[in-house]
Design an enzyme around this catalytic site. Structure first.
Site, PDB file in Angstrom:
ATOM      1  N   GLU A 193       0.873  -1.181   0.000  1.00 38.69           N
ATOM      2  CA  GLU A 193       0.000   0.000   0.000  1.00 38.69           C
ATOM      3  C   GLU A 193       0.904   1.223   0.000  1.00 38.69           C
ATOM      4  OE1 GLU A 193      -2.227  -0.074   3.624  1.00 38.69           O
ATOM      5  OE2 GLU A 193      -2.879  -2.145   3.343  1.00 38.69           O
ATOM      6  N   LYS A 210       2.340   4.521   1.658  1.00 39.92           N
ATOM      7  CA  LYS A 210       2.469   5.028   3.022  1.00 39.92           C
ATOM      8  C   LYS A 210       2.120   6.508   2.986  1.00 39.92           C
ATOM      9  CE  LYS A 210       5.566   5.216   6.991  1.00 39.92           C
ATOM     10  NZ  LYS A 210       4.667   6.214   7.547  1.00 39.92           N
ATOM     11  N   ARG A 227      -1.756   8.441  11.852  1.00 34.92           N
ATOM     12  CA  ARG A 227      -2.440   7.161  12.017  1.00 34.92           C
ATOM     13  C   ARG A 227      -3.572   7.341  13.019  1.00 34.92           C
ATOM     14  NH1 ARG A 227      -0.094   1.795  12.381  1.00 34.92           N
ATOM     15  NH2 ARG A 227      -1.848   0.333  12.221  1.00 34.92           N
ATOM     16  N   ARG A 286      -2.596   7.476  17.369  1.00 37.75           N
ATOM     17  CA  ARG A 286      -1.805   6.260  17.402  1.00 37.75           C
ATOM     18  C   ARG A 286      -1.498   5.802  18.816  1.00 37.75           C
ATOM     19  NH1 ARG A 286       4.130   5.218  14.999  1.00 37.75           N
ATOM     20  NH2 ARG A 286       4.725   5.971  17.042  1.00 37.75           N
ATOM     21  N   GLU A 288      -5.554   6.381   7.938  1.00 33.03           N
ATOM     22  CA  GLU A 288      -4.691   7.561   7.980  1.00 33.03           C
ATOM     23  C   GLU A 288      -5.551   8.806   7.917  1.00 33.03           C
ATOM     24  OE1 GLU A 288      -1.539   6.702   8.151  1.00 33.03           O
ATOM     25  OE2 GLU A 288      -0.413   8.563   7.864  1.00 33.03           O
ATOM     26  N   LYS A 335       7.611  -0.828   6.939  1.00 31.18           N
ATOM     27  CA  LYS A 335       7.458   0.425   6.215  1.00 31.18           C
ATOM     28  C   LYS A 335       8.707   0.631   5.383  1.00 31.18           C
ATOM     29  CE  LYS A 335       8.517   3.018  10.458  1.00 31.18           C
ATOM     30  NZ  LYS A 335       7.969   3.977  11.411  1.00 31.18           N
TER      31      LYS A 335
END
Lengths: 537, 339
Positions: free
Chosen positions: A227, A229, A234, A249, A274, A396
């Site tokens: 996906e 980033k 978050r 987060r 997000e 990530k």
């Protein structure tokens, strides 16, 4: 236990910069205080104590009746903070021989006392306390302790003290209330697990590790999903019959700052995504989202100019059904079906990126140069949703950083262990003959480099402004950053994402440092708010 | 009718000058005849020809500035002994500020002035307590002359420190404190509270502590902080000048927890500057109630304010029917910005 013990806790928290120190202080509180005071302290730290009757204006009236206006004005001018001025100025009553005031008495009285009796109650309390305790009392009754400890940190301290996972405390948090007798009883093995009763609960997030070259080599393409980033923050969205919440987060409740998202949460479930500012489907620079963060109230203008949205990428609960044990592929299918069914406003799905080989994916990553994208997320198709940062199932994979050679302009001392070092650096680039500051960095260097920088700064200071030193234009720093974005809030017109010092260029003459135009050419998205629309702070 | 003190005690660029006696009190530059209230460098300057002070203050001056700069001739005067200088009667009373600190009492033609220097009213095991003296004009400092400054009892602050040492035994508590007076008082307070461990000191504090001991103030075991290993300093209480506690010197300590002992610590914003984690409100100056009580106790009809926050004090004295006058003496209070 008395208000004075709580006052000492608050004071220590205020002055202790480090997270570990704050945790130790709070754990000591839970360990040494009994019921119900330890729970009232917890509630105060977690921001769960709200008394509507005691307003700052009342305290201002009370102090005005007791002080000469000139002396009050001189004092307030010197101290700068109203609560602290009142606490320090309150004339102590030498004849007061009341027993030490307990936290419990304060809370119970404030909850039941009629408003008309409040001035008299507060007066008798303030008369019986010393200055430190008066300040704690004033902060307690007016709300807003401001000791640099979040609700999440208080819960973390509680979890560490009780030797349980903080997730377990989050799970039951909304089933308990101050002074949390049932919570403490459960944590001490003296009672049953409290029942959260359907109230919205924060579920600790699954986090990713940065992907390094050696990890990349081991990845087998068919096992992985990719996906984008996104460069936002978050969030977790929790909604159901018990209410709706938007969590950051770390589990802070940020619902109040994003009413338009809350309004759109008409579903029943828990989703992961997000938070972004979206204009016509375009992701705005992070600086725009920053305008919306850390606000208790939002104006209509803010809502109009910085419209928030959520790009969803995972589903943890569908209704009451816990999906977290399912593999990612199944959760993704459930997310898509759920989205098609609910179609919540202000939300869309973060797309999966098709690829057939890691080499192809590496090319895609190299080509990502939109400002809203920080790189790629890699998730194993068979990975369950496991809270915390576990190595392996999620990565990530940020795009390669950009870099500039900038000139060191100002330095500031750090905090905690770094308080004796000049460790925060403001650097600038050339515009014509002048240097324009473009950013600030406080990481990236080694310990040895930090020592060298500290010494260089002390030997090349030309000006001091409080904690800040201005230095000679004599040192070039190579600064790495993830993205350059257009900004109306910075003098240079450019904001850097995650700048850090990657190298000291002691070899490079300052005249050869980069020019501002070089950085401007790296700006990927020219979407920015016109200056006249920038909200004033 | 005795002459008004304004006619015989004047503010000059060098400081307060007693005209009939021909001497200055705490002059800011080298003069022929100086009377010095105490050894802090903003009151005791080098380069005078004749210096009159208590024996302790003279010893402090010799220690800090060297024999040759502490006055060509030094004349010690004990508390309560009266001198006659050209018809001006002069005697000293304890000021309770630091070891040897004195108020200068002057009487000329039936008019009496007390120049208090810096003073405090709290008990201090390292020096003689303040003695009020009735006078027509009282000359006072005003370092903490705002009603927000009400110093808590010093033993409360020491108890907070000891609780912190208990809570963070692996860290080194390093207390920033002024080298003359504050450091020795802290050590004495720690000893009173039962802290028997050797106290490691920054080099800048050692000499004055040794001098205090020579002058009869016991301080227990003191060791240089620099020669101790990091491990040995974990759990210790170390004393250092305020400028050192969050600077390079402190790096030799194991995970230092910076504390600062000063009356300024009463106000948080001030305390938060400079990375202090444990502010300790311990002051060697009079706080607001003590300033007002002292002015009342000496029954002076007029109070002159040498330095500090004179505006609030003069306003408050006015409400009590006492005439206040700001002297705006230059140079005082400088060394003690951080006490």
């Amino acid at each position: 236990m008395s208000v004075s013990a709580f006052a000492e806790l608050l004071e220590r928290l205020t002055f202790t910069p480090g997270r570990l120190g704050k945790l130790a202080l709070m754990q000591n509180w839970f360990a040494t205080q009994g019921d119900p005071d330890r729970g009232i302290g917890l509630a105060a730290l977690a921001g769960e104590l709200v008394f509507r009757t005691a307003k700052p204006a009342l305290l201002r009236d009370l102090i005005a009746q007791r002080t000469d206006p000139t002396l009050f004005a001189l004092s307030y001018d010197y101290v700068g903070d109203l609560a602290e001025t009142i606490a320090l100025l309150w004339p102590p009553d030498a004849g007061s021989n009341l027993p030490p005031l307990s936290l419990t008495e304060v809370v119970e009285t404030l909850e039941t006392a009629p408003k008309a009796e409040l001035p008299q109650i507060l007066t008798s309390w303030l008369n019986s306390l010393d200055a430190g305790s008066r300040l704690a009392l004033i902060k307690l009754v007016t709300g807003g302790l401001r000791v640099g400890a979040s609700a999440r940190l208080a819960k973390t301290a509680l979890a560490e003290w009780a030797k349980v996972d903080v997730g377990e405390i989050e799970e039951v948090w909304h089933g308990v209330a101050p002074p949390y007798r049932s919570l403490f009883a459960w944590l001490e093995g003296q009672g049953p697990r409290p029942d959260p009763n359907g109230a919205p609960v924060f579920r600790p997030l699954m986090l990713a590790h940065p992907l390094e070259a050696r990890d990349l080599a081991a990845l087998n393409a068919p096992d992985w999903r990719a996906e984008w980033k996104w460069d936002g923050i978050r969030v977790q969205l929790t909604a159901g019959p018990g209410g709706a919440r938007l969590w950051s987060r770390s589990g802070e409740d940020i619902s109040g700052g994003f009413p338009e998202i809350l309004d759109a949460m008409t579903f029943h479930g828990v989703a992961d995504g997000e938070l972004l500012v979206l204009r016509d489907g375009e992701v705005a620079p992070f600086a725009d989202l920053q305008q919306r963060l850390n606000r208790k109230v939002v104006t209509a203008k803010m809502l109009r100019e910085f419209p928030a949205a959520v790009r969803l990428y995972d589903l943890l609960f569908d209704g009451e059904e816990d999906l977290r044990a399912l593999p990612f592929d199944e959760r993704r299918a459930r997310l898509e079906a759920w989205y098609a069914r609910e179609h919540p406003q202000r939300m869309d799905l973060s797309p999966l990126i098709p690829f057939t080989s890691m080499a192809e994916l590496a090319e895609i990553r190299a080509g990502t140069r939109a400002a809203s994208i920080e790189g790629l997320m890699l998730k194993r198709g068979d990975s369950p949703y496991t809270p915390g940062r576990i190595r392996g199932p999620w990565w990530k994979w940020k795009r390669d950083p950009l870099s500039i050679d900038a000139v060191l302009m100002y330095a500031q001392r750090g905090h905690g262990r770094r308080s004796s070092f000049y460790s925060d650096y403001t650097f600038g680039l050339w515009r014509g003959e002048e240097l324009v500051p473009v950013g600030k960095a406080y990481s990236g260097y080694s310990d040895v480099e930090l020592l060298w920088l500290d010494k260089w700064i002390r030997n090349h200071t030309i000006n001091r402004f409080g904690p800040v030193r201005e230095v000679e234009r004599g040192l070039v720093l190579e600064v790495a950053f993830d993205a350059a974005q257009y900004s109306t809030r910075h003098k240079s017109g450019v904001a850097l994402r995650f700048p850090r010092i990657s190298r000291l260029r002691r070899d490079k003459p300052v005249e050869e440092a980069d020019r501002l135009e070089t950085l401007e050419a790296l700006i990927e998205s020219r979407i920015a708010v016109p200056a006249e629309d920038t909200p004033s702070e | 009718m005795p002459p008004h003190p304004e006619t015989w005690l004047r503010v000059t660029p060098s400081g307060l000058f007693c005209e009939p006696g021909g001497f200055y009190i705490d002059p800011q530059r080298g003069v022929d005849r100086a009377v010095v209230t105490h050894g802090h460098s903003d009151h005791a300057r080098p380069g005078h020809t004749h210096v009159l002070a208590t024996a302790e203050t003279l010893a402090v001056m010799r220690e800090r500035m060297g024999e040759d700069r502490a006055g060509v001739t030094q004349q010690p005067l004990g508390y309560g002994q009266v001198l006659d200088i050209n018809g001006v009667r002069l005697w000293l009373r304890p000021a309770g500020h630091v070891l040897g600190s004195a108020q200068v009492c002057l009487e000329w033609q039936g008019s009496r002035v007390v120049v208090s220097g810096d003073y405090k009213r709290r008990p201090d095991p390292t020096c003689a307590p303040f003695e009020p003296e009735r006078c027509d004009v009282f000359v006072t400092e005003a370092t903490f002359a705002l009603p927000v400054f009400i110093h808590p009892p010093a033993d409360h602050e020491i108890a907070r420190l000891l609780r912190s040492v208990e809570l963070f035994p692996e860290r080194t508590h390093v207390i920033g404190c002024y080298a003359l007076g504050k450091a020795q008082r802290l050590i004495a307070l720690l000893r009173q509270a039962g802290w028997d461990a050797p106290i490691p000191l920054h080099g800048a504090l050692m000499r004055i502590c040794r001098l205090y001991e020579e002058l009869g103030v016991p301080l227990g075991e003191l060791v240089p902080a620099t020669v101790q290993g990091k491990q040995k300093l974990a759990g210790a209480i170390v004393l250092a000048p305020p400028s050192a506690i969050a600077d390079r010197w402190a790096r030799r300590l194991d995970d230092p927890l910076p504390c600062l002992a000063s009356g300024w610590m009463q106000v948080r914003q001030r305390a938060k500057q400079g990375g202090v984690e444990l502010p300790m409100v311990i002051s060697d100056h009079a706080d607001w109630p003590e300033l007002l009580a002292t002015c009342a106790e000496v029954e002076a009809g007029e109070v002159w304010v040498t330095h500090g926050r004179e505006e609030a004090l003069i306003h408050a004295l006015g409400l009590r029917g006492v005439r206040g006058r700001a002297l705006h003496l230059v140079g005082l209070g400088e060394e003690e910005e951080d006490e």
